[in-house]
Design a protein around this motif. Structure first.
Motif, PDB file in Angstrom:
ATOM      1  N   MET A   1       6.418   6.081  -7.977  1.00 57.78           N
ATOM      2  CA  MET A   1       6.401   4.605  -9.531  1.00 57.78           C
ATOM      3  C   MET A   1       7.940   4.447 -10.152  1.00 57.78           C
ATOM      4  SD  MET A   1       4.787   2.049  -7.178  1.00 57.78           S
ATOM      5  CE  MET A   1       4.236   0.139  -7.876  1.00 57.78           C
ATOM      6  N   GLU A   2       7.561   5.654 -10.186  1.00 62.54           N
ATOM      7  CA  GLU A   2       8.509   5.471 -11.392  1.00 62.54           C
ATOM      8  C   GLU A   2       8.691   5.348 -12.640  1.00 62.54           C
ATOM      9  OE1 GLU A   2      12.638   4.130  -9.276  1.00 62.54           O
ATOM     10  OE2 GLU A   2      12.572   5.295  -8.024  1.00 62.54           O
ATOM     11  N   GLN A   3       7.365   5.813 -12.455  1.00 59.80           N
ATOM     12  CA  GLN A   3       6.332   5.157 -14.112  1.00 59.80           C
ATOM     13  C   GLN A   3       5.514   6.271 -15.133  1.00 59.80           C
ATOM     14  OE1 GLN A   3       4.694   1.180 -14.274  1.00 59.80           O
ATOM     15  NE2 GLN A   3       5.615   1.119 -11.973  1.00 59.80           N
TER      16      GLN A   3
ATOM     17  N   ALA B   1       0.632   7.769   5.745  1.00 61.11           N
ATOM     18  CA  ALA B   1       1.240   5.949   5.796  1.00 61.11           C
ATOM     19  C   ALA B   1       2.858   6.056   5.283  1.00 61.11           C
ATOM     20  CB  ALA B   1       0.616   5.231   4.837  1.00 61.11           C
ATOM     21  N   GLY B   2       2.496   7.085   4.055  1.00 60.72           N
ATOM     22  CA  GLY B   2       4.331   7.869   3.538  1.00 60.72           C
ATOM     23  C   GLY B   2       5.244   8.360   5.146  1.00 60.72           C
ATOM     24  N   LEU B   3       4.304   8.985   5.399  1.00 60.39           N
ATOM     25  CA  LEU B   3       4.834   9.863   6.986  1.00 60.39           C
ATOM     26  C   LEU B   3       5.516   8.309   7.874  1.00 60.39           C
ATOM     27  CD1 LEU B   3       2.792  12.691   8.290  1.00 60.39           C
ATOM     28  CD2 LEU B   3       5.107  12.680   6.619  1.00 60.39           C
ATOM     29  N   HIS B   4       4.737   7.367   7.370  1.00 62.71           N
ATOM     30  CA  HIS B   4       5.618   6.476   8.609  1.00 62.71           C
ATOM     31  C   HIS B   4       6.147   5.948   7.961  1.00 62.71           C
ATOM     32  CE1 HIS B   4       0.935   5.624  10.607  1.00 62.71           C
ATOM     33  NE2 HIS B   4       1.118   6.882  10.711  1.00 62.71           N
ATOM     34  N   ALA B   5       6.871   5.154   6.827  1.00 61.60           N
ATOM     35  CA  ALA B   5       7.600   4.538   7.063  1.00 61.60           C
ATOM     36  C   ALA B   5       8.729   5.373   6.408  1.00 61.60           C
ATOM     37  CB  ALA B   5       6.796   4.926   4.709  1.00 61.60           C
ATOM     38  N   GLY B   6       8.971   6.751   6.495  1.00 64.01           N
ATOM     39  CA  GLY B   6       9.899   7.404   6.877  1.00 64.01           C
ATOM     40  C   GLY B   6      10.808   7.422   7.630  1.00 64.01           C
ATOM     41  N   VAL B   7      10.021   7.106   8.718  1.00 65.35           N
ATOM     42  CA  VAL B   7      10.389   7.062  10.038  1.00 65.35           C
ATOM     43  C   VAL B   7      11.238   5.462  10.061  1.00 65.35           C
ATOM     44  CG1 VAL B   7      10.019   6.716  12.821  1.00 65.35           C
ATOM     45  CG2 VAL B   7       8.818   9.008  10.887  1.00 65.35           C
ATOM     46  N   ALA B   8      10.414   4.276   9.939  1.00 65.07           N
ATOM     47  CA  ALA B   8      10.763   2.948   9.844  1.00 65.07           C
ATOM     48  C   ALA B   8      11.912   3.247   9.667  1.00 65.07           C
ATOM     49  CB  ALA B   8       9.488   2.215   9.454  1.00 65.07           C
ATOM     50  N   VAL B   9      12.385   3.798   7.866  1.00 63.62           N
ATOM     51  CA  VAL B   9      13.273   3.000   7.382  1.00 63.62           C
ATOM     52  C   VAL B   9      14.564   3.228   7.841  1.00 63.62           C
ATOM     53  CG1 VAL B   9      14.872   3.415   4.433  1.00 63.62           C
ATOM     54  CG2 VAL B   9      12.164   2.579   4.982  1.00 63.62           C
TER      55      VAL B   9
ATOM     56  N   GLY C   1       0.670  -1.451  -0.124  1.00 62.02           N
ATOM     57  CA  GLY C   1       0.002  -0.069   0.052  1.00 62.02           C
ATOM     58  C   GLY C   1       0.962   1.486   0.273  1.00 62.02           C
ATOM     59  N   PHE C   2       0.264   2.378   0.240  1.00 59.72           N
ATOM     60  CA  PHE C   2       1.341   3.493   0.724  1.00 59.72           C
ATOM     61  C   PHE C   2       1.931   3.255   1.398  1.00 59.72           C
ATOM     62  CE2 PHE C   2      -2.995   5.251  -0.869  1.00 59.72           C
ATOM     63  CZ  PHE C   2      -3.104   5.937  -2.318  1.00 59.72           C
ATOM     64  N   GLY C   3       2.198   2.938   3.014  1.00 60.65           N
ATOM     65  CA  GLY C   3       3.108   2.894   3.353  1.00 60.65           C
ATOM     66  C   GLY C   3       4.605   1.840   2.897  1.00 60.65           C
ATOM     67  N   GLY C   4       3.458   0.342   2.346  1.00 64.20           N
ATOM     68  CA  GLY C   4       4.870   0.133   2.384  1.00 64.20           C
ATOM     69  C   GLY C   4       5.642   0.228   0.719  1.00 64.20           C
ATOM     70  N   VAL C   5       4.340   0.275   0.268  1.00 64.45           N
ATOM     71  CA  VAL C   5       5.616   1.360  -1.392  1.00 64.45           C
ATOM     72  C   VAL C   5       6.322   2.704  -1.296  1.00 64.45           C
ATOM     73  CG1 VAL C   5       5.480   3.455  -3.416  1.00 64.45           C
ATOM     74  CG2 VAL C   5       4.452   0.903  -3.268  1.00 64.45           C
ATOM     75  N   ALA C   6       6.065   3.750   0.154  1.00 67.95           N
ATOM     76  CA  ALA C   6       6.742   4.721   0.037  1.00 67.95           C
ATOM     77  C   ALA C   6       8.369   3.463   1.006  1.00 67.95           C
ATOM     78  CB  ALA C   6       6.468   5.420   1.114  1.00 67.95           C
ATOM     79  N   ALA C   7       8.169   2.800   2.155  1.00 67.76           N
ATOM     80  CA  ALA C   7       9.714   1.899   2.589  1.00 67.76           C
ATOM     81  C   ALA C   7      10.536   1.217   1.291  1.00 67.76           C
ATOM     82  CB  ALA C   7       8.735   1.510   3.892  1.00 67.76           C
ATOM     83  N   ALA C   8       9.729   1.114   0.483  1.00 68.56           N
ATOM     84  CA  ALA C   8      10.414  -0.158  -0.115  1.00 68.56           C
ATOM     85  C   ALA C   8      11.021   1.006  -0.929  1.00 68.56           C
ATOM     86  CB  ALA C   8       9.604  -0.977  -0.986  1.00 68.56           C
ATOM     87  N   GLN C   9      10.971   1.713  -1.526  1.00 70.76           N
ATOM     88  CA  GLN C   9      11.781   2.986  -2.529  1.00 70.76           C
ATOM     89  C   GLN C   9      13.073   3.989  -1.350  1.00 70.76           C
ATOM     90  OE1 GLN C   9      11.508   3.239  -5.141  1.00 70.76           O
ATOM     91  NE2 GLN C   9       9.851   3.994  -6.631  1.00 70.76           N
ATOM     92  N   GLN C  10      12.416   4.068  -0.105  1.00 72.76           N
ATOM     93  CA  GLN C  10      12.911   4.534   0.068  1.00 72.76           C
ATOM     94  C   GLN C  10      14.308   4.084   1.174  1.00 72.76           C
ATOM     95  OE1 GLN C  10      12.044   7.011   4.287  1.00 72.76           O
ATOM     96  NE2 GLN C  10       9.816   7.091   2.951  1.00 72.76           N
ATOM     97  N   LEU C  11      14.114   2.687   1.174  1.00 72.88           N
ATOM     98  CA  LEU C  11      15.361   1.220   1.078  1.00 72.88           C
ATOM     99  C   LEU C  11      16.512   1.021   0.185  1.00 72.88           C
ATOM    100  CD1 LEU C  11      12.505  -1.597   3.320  1.00 72.88           C
ATOM    101  CD2 LEU C  11      14.850  -0.532   4.149  1.00 72.88           C
ATOM    102  N   LYS C  12      15.849   1.144  -1.512  1.00 70.06           N
ATOM    103  CA  LYS C  12      15.919   1.275  -2.450  1.00 70.06           C
ATOM    104  C   LYS C  12      16.967   2.329  -2.612  1.00 70.06           C
ATOM    105  CE  LYS C  12      15.060   1.147  -7.132  1.00 70.06           C
ATOM    106  NZ  LYS C  12      13.858   1.354  -8.281  1.00 70.06           N
ATOM    107  N   SER C  13      16.802   3.640  -2.378  1.00 67.94           N
ATOM    108  CA  SER C  13      17.463   4.835  -2.380  1.00 67.94           C
ATOM    109  C   SER C  13      18.360   5.092  -1.123  1.00 67.94           C
ATOM    110  CB  SER C  13      16.891   5.909  -2.428  1.00 67.94           C
ATOM    111  OG  SER C  13      16.414   5.838  -0.676  1.00 67.94           O
ATOM    112  N   LEU C  14      18.805   3.822  -0.262  1.00 70.06           N
ATOM    113  CA  LEU C  14      19.401   3.756   1.308  1.00 70.06           C
ATOM    114  C   LEU C  14      20.596   2.456  -0.049  1.00 70.06           C
ATOM    115  CD1 LEU C  14      17.525   4.408   4.060  1.00 70.06           C
ATOM    116  CD2 LEU C  14      19.572   5.844   3.104  1.00 70.06           C
ATOM    117  N   ARG C  15      19.664   1.958  -0.969  1.00 68.68           N
ATOM    118  CA  ARG C  15      20.591   0.171  -0.890  1.00 68.68           C
ATOM    119  C   ARG C  15      20.339  -0.926  -0.020  1.00 68.68           C
ATOM    120  NH1 ARG C  15      23.037   1.791  -6.247  1.00 68.68           N
ATOM    121  NH2 ARG C  15      23.449   3.938  -6.273  1.00 68.68           N
TER     122      ARG C  15
END
Length: 332
Positions: free
Chosen positions: A327-329, A257-265, A19-33
């Motif tokens: 989603m970079e699309q 959800a996006g804000l949560h993802a930023g803190v969690a990651v 969802g919104f939180g999961g995608v935001a978390a995945a994108q931030q994990l991706k950017s942090l490698r």
């Protein structure tokens, strides 16, 4: 959810739910490698903020689904999570018709019900639309009274009929989201309504099937996961909850959800490098209600916004552009 290890190279983060939180978390994990896997039972992210309009506007629905694989490649796995094994730190997987209705009854006058009624009446101005709500005030109680009143005024201007302070007494016995001509609905105060379609918008039900058995001691009454200030699930240092499944006292919104993802990651990365964890703090409510494609009401950081600004900022395409960009699309 994140799996903690002693080094960054040995860590693998599993994000359950796209969802919104999961995608935001995945994108931030991706950017942090950081190594990660995103799991969802669907093959595409659903921009469900636009689901209400998709149910009334022909051809709109296809724009609300954005493929996961094109964004995350091999880091995405499609499947349904059966359970989370916290001991071994593994995730186990398992292998609306509006057009035909002359009248529509929307049950529930929270933000979703308000937006739904407005969408239908905007797209089909000749249809009879009735909104029934158990309370007198519409939309979320966290909103400013002036914003809630403005939402009511917009609905009335569009021709939505309001029946406030009533509950549908036989809701469990009625067919929902199916066109059935001349369905009789009664309320707890003896009011009788006749409608062709009933749409229930009475609240969020949290889907805890993926984690309930593994985190039974960490569940709130509504099925959400109890979290501390760092969004760590109660009793676990290496499991985080974001979005709807996090038991945080605030409106359930994509924005939060996006804000949560930023803190969690950030905390996953900090825990791997030995840094101090950061805390999530709720602030003044920011919420935009799309009242059809041509109107809207809302507030930003506790300040009421002009209707024209909300209509321009959200109502026109319901922030679809933002999800496609994240989603970079390219949106079709």
């Amino acid at each position: 959810m994140g799996a903690q290890s002693s080094s960054v190279e040995g860590a693998h983060v599993v994000v359950v739910g796209g969802g919104f939180g999961g995608v935001a978390a995945a994108q931030q994990l991706k950017s942090l490698r950081l190594d990660f896997t995103l799991i969802d039972m669907r093959d595409a992210f659903h921009h469900n903020v636009a689901a209400l309009r998709a149910s009334v506007q022909t051809g709109f629905a296809q724009r609300t689904f954005i493929p996961y694989t094109e964004t995350f490649g091999g880091h995405f796995v499609q499947g349904r999570v059966k359970r989370v094994d916290t001991d071994r730190q593994v995730v186990v997987l398992e292998g609306g018709r509006v057009q035909a209705a002359d009248s529509v009854l929307v049950v529930g006058g929270g933000s979703t019900g308000v937006e739904m009624a407005a969408e239908i009446k905007t797209e089909y101005p000749d249809k009879k639309v009735v909104l029934i709500h158990s309370r007198i005030g519409l939309a979320d109680p966290e909103l400013l009274p002036s914003v809630r009143q403005e939402a009511k005024e917009v609905l009335l201007q569009k021709g939505v009929e309001l029946l406030l302070g009533h509950k549908v007494s036989d809701l469990t016995e009625l067919q929902l989201n199916v066109t059935q001509k001349n369905t009789v609905v009664t309320t707890d105060k003896g009011e009788r309504l006749t409608t062709d379609l009933i749409i229930c918008c009475t609240g969020l039900k949290i889907n805890s099937a993926a984690y309930a058995s593994s985190f039974s001691g960490s569940l709130a009454d509504n099925g959400a996961l109890k979290v501390n200030a760092h969004l760590q699930v109660q009793g676990f240092s290496n499991v985080f909850a974001v979005g709807d499944c996090a038991d945080v006292n605030e409106p359930k919104m994509a924005y939060h959800a996006g804000l949560h993802a930023g803190v969690a990651v950030t905390n996953i990365a900090n825990s791997l490098s030995g840094k101090e964890l950061t805390s999530y703090r709720t602030g003044n409510v920011t919420m935009l209600l799309a009242m059809g494609y041509n109107d809207g009401v809302g507030q930003f950081n506790g300040l009421k916004l002009p209707r024209c600004l909300v209509a321009f900022g959200k109502s026109r395409d319901l922030l679809l552009w933002k999800s496609w960009r994240e989603m970079e699309q390219k949106q079709p």
